[in-house]
Design a protein around this motif. Structure first.
Motif, PDB file in Angstrom:
ATOM      1  N   PRO A  37       0.812  -1.225   0.000  1.00 44.02           N
ATOM      2  CA  PRO A  37       0.000   0.000   0.000  1.00 44.02           C
ATOM      3  C   PRO A  37       0.842   1.271   0.000  1.00 44.02           C
ATOM      4  O   PRO A  37       0.475   2.264  -0.638  1.00 44.02           O
ATOM      5  CB  PRO A  37      -0.819  -0.120   1.298  1.00 44.02           C
ATOM      6  N   LEU A  38       1.965   1.261   0.705  1.00 43.13           N
ATOM      7  CA  LEU A  38       2.828   2.438   0.755  1.00 43.13           C
ATOM      8  C   LEU A  38       3.515   2.663  -0.592  1.00 43.13           C
ATOM      9  O   LEU A  38       3.629   3.804  -1.070  1.00 43.13           O
ATOM     10  CB  LEU A  38       3.874   2.270   1.858  1.00 43.13           C
ATOM     11  N   ILE A  39       3.974   1.590  -1.215  1.00 41.57           N
ATOM     12  CA  ILE A  39       4.619   1.708  -2.517  1.00 41.57           C
ATOM     13  C   ILE A  39       3.635   2.220  -3.561  1.00 41.57           C
ATOM     14  O   ILE A  39       3.999   2.980  -4.466  1.00 41.57           O
ATOM     15  CB  ILE A  39       5.213   0.354  -2.940  1.00 41.57           C
ATOM     16  N   GLU A  40       2.378   1.836  -3.416  1.00 40.64           N
ATOM     17  CA  GLU A  40       1.359   2.303  -4.360  1.00 40.64           C
ATOM     18  C   GLU A  40       1.195   3.818  -4.327  1.00 40.64           C
ATOM     19  O   GLU A  40       0.869   4.439  -5.338  1.00 40.64           O
ATOM     20  CB  GLU A  40       0.015   1.632  -4.074  1.00 40.64           C
ATOM     21  N   ALA A  89       3.262   3.909   7.660  1.00 40.11           N
ATOM     22  CA  ALA A  89       4.400   3.027   7.935  1.00 40.11           C
ATOM     23  C   ALA A  89       4.549   2.814   9.443  1.00 40.11           C
ATOM     24  O   ALA A  89       4.825   1.698   9.908  1.00 40.11           O
ATOM     25  CB  ALA A  89       5.679   3.620   7.349  1.00 40.11           C
ATOM     26  N   PHE A  90       4.350   3.888  10.196  1.00 37.02           N
ATOM     27  CA  PHE A  90       4.444   3.796  11.661  1.00 37.02           C
ATOM     28  C   PHE A  90       3.360   2.868  12.218  1.00 37.02           C
ATOM     29  O   PHE A  90       3.629   2.033  13.097  1.00 37.02           O
ATOM     30  CB  PHE A  90       4.301   5.186  12.273  1.00 37.02           C
ATOM     31  N   ILE A  91       2.148   2.990  11.701  1.00 40.74           N
ATOM     32  CA  ILE A  91       1.039   2.149  12.184  1.00 40.74           C
ATOM     33  C   ILE A  91       1.294   0.676  11.865  1.00 40.74           C
ATOM     34  O   ILE A  91       1.140  -0.193  12.726  1.00 40.74           O
ATOM     35  CB  ILE A  91      -0.290   2.618  11.559  1.00 40.74           C
ATOM     36  N   PHE A  92       1.688   0.404  10.616  1.00 37.71           N
ATOM     37  CA  PHE A  92       1.944  -0.985  10.224  1.00 37.71           C
ATOM     38  C   PHE A  92       3.076  -1.592  11.056  1.00 37.71           C
ATOM     39  O   PHE A  92       3.023  -2.767  11.424  1.00 37.71           O
ATOM     40  CB  PHE A  92       2.313  -1.060   8.735  1.00 37.71           C
ATOM     41  N   PRO A 149       1.622  -5.084  14.446  1.00 41.58           N
ATOM     42  CA  PRO A 149       1.524  -6.292  13.609  1.00 41.58           C
ATOM     43  C   PRO A 149       0.522  -7.314  14.147  1.00 41.58           C
ATOM     44  O   PRO A 149      -0.068  -8.075  13.389  1.00 41.58           O
ATOM     45  CB  PRO A 149       2.944  -6.853  13.620  1.00 41.58           C
ATOM     46  N   GLY A 150       0.336  -7.319  15.469  1.00 39.09           N
ATOM     47  CA  GLY A 150      -0.597  -8.268  16.066  1.00 39.09           C
ATOM     48  C   GLY A 150      -2.028  -8.073  15.610  1.00 39.09           C
ATOM     49  O   GLY A 150      -2.835  -9.018  15.622  1.00 39.09           O
ATOM     50  N   PHE A 151      -2.358  -6.851  15.208  1.00 40.73           N
ATOM     51  CA  PHE A 151      -3.714  -6.558  14.738  1.00 40.73           C
ATOM     52  C   PHE A 151      -4.060  -7.413  13.521  1.00 40.73           C
ATOM     53  O   PHE A 151      -5.164  -7.940  13.413  1.00 40.73           O
ATOM     54  CB  PHE A 151      -3.815  -5.072  14.394  1.00 40.73           C
TER      55      PHE A 151
END
Length: 409
Positions: free
Chosen positions: A253-256, A298-301, A305-307
């Motif tokens: 998603p970030l690369i997009e 990026a910070f959220i991802f 990760p457990g989400f």
């Protein structure tokens, strides 16, 4: 200041498209992950790797060469002939190599998927090359409707068929349906419609001008997929499925976001390429915008990760170890893509080729020991290392481009 209006309009339309694409892709990935097991995802991933490799090896650069032309219409027929021939070649190569690819990854289930996916390049080769006029002429709303229709068909059919069959072949059936839809629409939404005639001189010109695009595409494929290839080879289809899903949820998603800006800014950069100060300003504003948009995600991802494990289920718990590093990778790649738009607009594809080669060398030299030592996390670290090593080269070639423009002025 007209380019700002074009940029905002283009980013709005294409941004909505990519958000919708990733939104549908995110939902599709979650649904399919609940239906399939990691080994099945990995088998499908092997088929995609083979398709991608053969597509880039035979890349002619037709679309980019057409965008760079002043008069697209007169060259459509020759471009279409090249595309059709390329599609047939890839189709035959996949069929011929499918047993060897399946054996290389020790994945018998991927054999049938490889044979099915060979239909995709055959259909893609028949798409009307005039479709690039939507990008060239900044017809962003029409481009949105065209691409969004394809996404809907692909996603819906993939989910339905996979749910009914409990087999990854459903994903490929959806992909084929989407490409078929794209083929039909390409002859409806744009003109002229091509004929099977060609100019030998222009075909030679396509290959001469496209050689750097081909080289860049091969290097770019290896950079984006060498980690996937080695994960599949060394760790197996199960780990490949986990790694690819983690990548699609965090880095992709970030690369997009970067790709949205490339898609929109290339024709705009071309229009203002004669004004070095204006181009330089537009370039750095693009870098800033990409950074501001992607950094929070990026910070959220990276932090939660457990989400994703909670959503996907415990059988996908392996993604938690690699999601954070892939999120950082996505941020670095996205921002780096701004240079791609600049170099393409200035017809400096060789710069992109060199940068991508540096990327792939950094990855290849570290990928095997990192995977053997740290498994999926090591694969992510190796991919990130390749991106970071390339940054000084991006800075160098960007400065060189603006210096050349200043001298010409």
């Amino acid at each position: 200041m007209g380019y700002k209006k074009d940029a905002i309009k283009g980013i709005s339309w294409f941004g909505i498209l990519r958000v919708a694409t990733k939104g549908f892709g995110f939902i599709e990935a979650i649904i399919l992950a609940r239906i399939l097991v990691p080994e099945q995802f990995g088998a499908y991933g092997i088929a995609l790797l083979a398709l991608g490799l053969l597509e880039v090896i035979t890349e002619s650069g037709v679309n980019i060469v057409l965008i760079q032309e002043d008069d697209i219409d007169r060259n459509i027929n020759s471009a279409w002939v090249v595309s059709i021939f390329r599609g047939i070649v890839i189709f035959l190569l996949i069929l011929a190599s499918a047993p060897f690819i399946s054996a290389f990854f020790n994945s018998p289930e991927s054999l049938g998927l490889l044979q099915m996916i060979s239909i995709v390049p055959l259909l893609r080769g028949m798409i009307n090359p005039a479709i690039v006029k939507l990008q060239k002429e900044l017809k962003f709303s029409k481009d949105f409707l065209y691409r969004f229709s394809v996404i809907i068909v692909d996603t819906v059919i993939s989910i339905i068929i996979t749910y009914l069959t409990k087999n990854p072949s459903g994903i490929i059936i959806g992909l084929i349906a989407g490409v078929f839809m794209e083929l039909i629409l390409s002859f409806i939404v744009v003109t002229p419609r091509p004929s099977f005639v060609f100019e030998r001189k222009y075909i030679v010109r396509i290959f001469n001008r496209g050689k750097w695009i081909t080289a860049s595409s091969i290097f770019d494929y290896l950079f984006h997929n060498a980690d996937n290839i080695m994960v599949g080879r060394l760790l197996g289809a199960k780990f490949l499925g986990i790694y690819q899903l983690a990548y699609s949820l965090s880095a992709a998603p970030l690369i997009e976001v970067g790709r949205v800006f490339v898609h929109v800014t290339v024709p705009i950069f071309i229009k203002i390429s004669g004004d070095s100060s204006r181009l330089k300003s537009a370039y750095f504003k693009t870098v800033l915008c990409i950074s501001v948009i992607t950094l929070p995600f990026a910070f959220i991802f990276a932090s939660f990760p457990g989400f994703f494990v909670t959503i996907l289920g415990e059988r996908w718990s392996g993604i938690a170890s690699v999601l954070p590093i892939l999120a950082v990778l996505g941020f670095v790649k996205s921002v780096s893509l701004s240079s791609t738009a600049l170099f393409i607009s200035m017809k400096k594809q060789e710069y992109t080729s060199v940068i991508t080669l540096v990327n792939i060398l950094g990855l290849i030299l570290s990928i095997v020991p990192f995977i053997m030592s740290y498994q999926l996390f090591g694969a992510g670290i190796s991919a990130l290392l390749g991106s970071i090593i390339a940054i000084p080269f991006i800075i160098y070639y960007t400065n060189r481009t603006f210096k050349i423009l200043k001298v010409k002025k």
